[in-house]
Design a protein around this motif. Structure first.
Motif, PDB file in Angstrom:
ATOM      1  N   VAL A  58       0.338  -1.608   0.191  1.00 34.90           N
ATOM      2  CA  VAL A  58      -0.294  -0.107   0.038  1.00 34.90           C
ATOM      3  C   VAL A  58       0.867   1.119   0.684  1.00 34.90           C
ATOM      4  O   VAL A  58       1.955   0.857   0.991  1.00 34.90           O
ATOM      5  N   TRP A  59       0.257   2.080  -0.923  1.00 31.02           N
ATOM      6  CA  TRP A  59       1.512   3.537  -0.883  1.00 31.02           C
ATOM      7  C   TRP A  59       0.749   5.072  -0.373  1.00 31.02           C
ATOM      8  O   TRP A  59      -0.505   4.514  -0.433  1.00 31.02           O
ATOM      9  N   ALA A  60       1.014   5.724  -0.140  1.00 32.29           N
ATOM     10  CA  ALA A  60      -0.175   6.387   0.826  1.00 32.29           C
ATOM     11  C   ALA A  60       0.937   8.004  -0.033  1.00 32.29           C
ATOM     12  O   ALA A  60       1.847   8.491   0.195  1.00 32.29           O
ATOM     13  N   ILE A  73       3.727   2.140   2.857  1.00 33.19           N
ATOM     14  CA  ILE A  73       3.556   1.989   4.136  1.00 33.19           C
ATOM     15  C   ILE A  73       4.628   0.339   4.319  1.00 33.19           C
ATOM     16  O   ILE A  73       4.552  -0.584   4.127  1.00 33.19           O
ATOM     17  N   ASP A  74       5.861   1.067   4.826  1.00 33.57           N
ATOM     18  CA  ASP A  74       6.526  -0.289   5.439  1.00 33.57           C
ATOM     19  C   ASP A  74       6.870   0.040   7.060  1.00 33.57           C
ATOM     20  O   ASP A  74       7.743   1.384   7.353  1.00 33.57           O
ATOM     21  N   ALA A 110     -10.545   0.028  17.365  1.00 37.53           N
ATOM     22  CA  ALA A 110      -9.581  -0.394  17.129  1.00 37.53           C
ATOM     23  C   ALA A 110      -8.448  -0.830  16.280  1.00 37.53           C
ATOM     24  O   ALA A 110      -7.383   0.140  16.120  1.00 37.53           O
ATOM     25  N   LEU A 111      -9.203  -1.967  15.222  1.00 34.46           N
ATOM     26  CA  LEU A 111      -8.326  -1.650  14.581  1.00 34.46           C
ATOM     27  C   LEU A 111      -8.460  -0.865  13.504  1.00 34.46           C
ATOM     28  O   LEU A 111      -7.273   0.104  13.050  1.00 34.46           O
ATOM     29  N   VAL A 112      -9.330  -0.067  13.215  1.00 32.06           N
ATOM     30  CA  VAL A 112      -9.892   1.292  12.033  1.00 32.06           C
ATOM     31  C   VAL A 112      -9.007   2.838  12.579  1.00 32.06           C
ATOM     32  O   VAL A 112      -7.889   2.905  12.191  1.00 32.06           O
ATOM     33  N   GLU A 133      -3.533   5.348  12.176  1.00 37.33           N
ATOM     34  CA  GLU A 133      -2.224   5.821  12.198  1.00 37.33           C
ATOM     35  C   GLU A 133      -1.056   5.104  11.613  1.00 37.33           C
ATOM     36  O   GLU A 133      -0.301   5.585  10.953  1.00 37.33           O
ATOM     37  N   ARG A 134      -1.444   4.127  10.536  1.00 36.62           N
ATOM     38  CA  ARG A 134      -0.461   3.269   9.926  1.00 36.62           C
ATOM     39  C   ARG A 134      -0.702   4.100   8.215  1.00 36.62           C
ATOM     40  O   ARG A 134       0.416   4.711   8.206  1.00 36.62           O
ATOM     41  N   ILE A 135      -1.302   4.860   7.864  1.00 35.09           N
ATOM     42  CA  ILE A 135      -1.823   5.719   6.940  1.00 35.09           C
ATOM     43  C   ILE A 135      -1.402   6.926   7.499  1.00 35.09           C
ATOM     44  O   ILE A 135      -0.142   7.806   6.240  1.00 35.09           O
ATOM     45  N   GLU A 136      -1.425   7.209   8.306  1.00 36.15           N
ATOM     46  CA  GLU A 136      -0.808   8.638   8.793  1.00 36.15           C
ATOM     47  C   GLU A 136       0.995   8.932   8.600  1.00 36.15           C
ATOM     48  O   GLU A 136       1.487   9.978   9.029  1.00 36.15           O
TER      49      GLU A 136
END
Length: 231
Positions: free
Chosen positions: A144-146, A151-152, A199-201, A206-209
């Motif tokens: 996934v890219w933002a 995202i790594d 919690a998952l959402v 947070e990962r995308i941010e």
């Protein structure tokens, strides 16, 4: 019926783009994507399902008079008119007081339509599509890219399943029941709590941010579920 006004960008003698004389709205998502409406500083523009609105969006998800745009002092402002299914600006819900519009802003009407605000004097293309903007997913590798940034480390399996479910919905709402089916297919619906979903959402946001903190991609639709709003 609202009249359609098409305004093309002027071209200079050397073939370059000439700044637009008036701001405009461009329909980015909807059955008639590409339609344009210039804005008039002396008039209030209304958007809604009623035929007497300036921009008519014939969909039951859209309120009769959903939102208005008007000029005040030195800028255009957007105000939601207590619509049933809400208005979002760049992914953030518009509630109460009017909010100022800036060139390139994206306006989401209910869950169906997206319009771009192009300010006067702007020479940017009328389409906001860009391969590097927003989220991109490679379903084969689950990468996934933002905004062009990978995202790594990669998303966890549950995080990826949630994102893919939102992605596949095409901007529509994904209910909590549908999330359970997509993320925890082996679990009974009553075996996953609302707290676990929330919690998952939260963790996925947070990962995308970590790669793009300027835009809110995952929107909570109160009483319904969640949806993905891409750039």
């Amino acid at each position: 019926m609202a009249k359609e006004l098409i305004v093309e960008e002027a071209v200079t003698a050397d073939g370059g783009a000439k700044p637009r004389e008036s701001a405009m709205l461009v329909l980015q998502r909807g059955a008639e994507s590409g339609r344009r409406w210039p804005l008039d500083r002396s008039a209030i523009l209304t958007i809604g399902r009623n035929d007497d609105c300036d921009i008519v969006l014939p969909d039951r998800q859209v309120s009769r008079t959903h939102v208005k745009i008007f000029w005040r002092e030195d800028a255009y402002f957007l105000q939601d008119l207590d619509s049933k299914n809400g208005t979002h600006l760049n992914g953030a819900e518009v509630v109460g007081a009017p909010v100022r519009l800036n060139d390139g802003d994206e306006i989401q009407i209910a869950l169906r339509f997206k319009l771009a605000f192009v300010d006067a004097g702007a020479t940017a293309p009328l389409t906001l599509d860009n391969d590097r903007r927003g989220l991109r997913i490679d379903k084969e590798t689950r990468q996934v890219w933002a905004n062009g940034i990978l995202i790594d480390p990669p998303l966890s399996l549950h995080q990826y399943r949630l994102l893919e479910a939102l992605w596949n919905s095409g901007g529509s709402v994904v209910t909590r029941e549908q999330i359970i089916e997509a993320v925890w297919p082996e679990a009974a619906s009553d075996g996953v709590s609302e707290q676990a979903i929330d919690a998952l959402v939260r963790r996925l946001r947070e990962r995308i941010e970590e790669c793009d903190a300027e835009f809110r991609y995952i929107i909570t639709v109160r009483g319904h579920g969640f949806r993905l709003e891409n750039r």
